[in-house]
Design an enzyme around this catalytic site. Sequence first.
Site, short mmCIF file in Angstrom:
data_model
loop_
_atom_site.label_atom_id
_atom_site.label_comp_id
_atom_site.label_asym_id
_atom_site.label_seq_id
_atom_site.Cartn_x
_atom_site.Cartn_y
_atom_site.Cartn_z
CG ASP A 197 64.58 77.06 154.93
OD1 ASP A 197 63.98 76.15 155.55
OD2 ASP A 197 64.68 78.22 155.38
CG ASP B 128 58.04 73.46 162.40
OD1 ASP B 128 59.14 73.00 162.72
OD2 ASP B 128 57.47 74.39 163.01
CD GLU C 57 62.40 79.73 147.63
OE1 GLU C 57 63.15 79.16 146.82
OE2 GLU C 57 61.16 79.76 147.51
CG ASP D 11 48.16 76.78 156.86
OD1 ASP D 11 48.17 76.61 158.10
OD2 ASP D 11 49.18 77.10 156.23
CD GLU E 203 50.16 75.51 148.60
OE1 GLU E 203 51.20 76.09 148.98
OE2 GLU E 203 49.33 76.02 147.82
CE LYS F 4 56.23 90.19 150.64
NZ LYS F 4 55.37 91.11 151.41
#
Length: 235
Positions: A179, A143, A217, A93, A68, A215
């Site tokens: 999104d 991003d 999304e 990350d 991930e 959250k």
Amino acid sequence: MTNKPDQLVQSNEHHTRSIRSFVLRQGHMTAAQQRAIDTQWAQYGIDYHKNIVDLNTIFNRNAPKILEIGFGMGVASAAIAQNLPAYDFLAIDVHGPGVGNLLKLIQEQNIQNIKVMRHDAVEVVNYMLSNNSLHGIHIFFPDPWHKKRHHKRRLIQIPFIEQLLPKLQKNGYIHLATDWQEYAEQMLEVLTSFSELQNTATDFAPTPAYRPETKFEARGKRLGHNVWDLVFVKK
């Protein structure tokens, strides 16, 4: 469908030097998040180094491995790992608060199938992961760099997918989500350009059951934003 951006044809060499999987940003590290890093890193953290690692050794079992890239605060990562206990997850990350929060969730929920790295995922892919070592790759809400002049900074581009594909096993999958519609269309174009990848849907896929709504999304949907998932399988 948008036209293919110029950066999609840039050389692999250029992207190896310049592409990054993250955007540097400030974030407040809570005491609990820092404490989780201090106390849990030795067990659940993996330090970066330029040597190939054996993921089965790191997880102490032979199980399918999922990479991930960019897990935010780690809430969805923790939920997915619990939804899929037969799989091991390497979550990467660079942002301290998110790393600390995921380690905190791992401790609180006693999750045993996640390891965490705080480093640029591009370098981890290039220097630490062996070929055919991954069953799946998750990249959720990278991003979008929505300004056209910044599109070259987007992670999902042909050179980076070229770096990922050798790490993916036959019948392994890449799952992307965004999104931002224009970025979704670019993602679809990029993945479709690889003959060794097959789309599991006609274009965009239904959200797989294992991916919970974040959250971030949910907030976007309240504002009228759509979310697009893509799931492609390596032939």
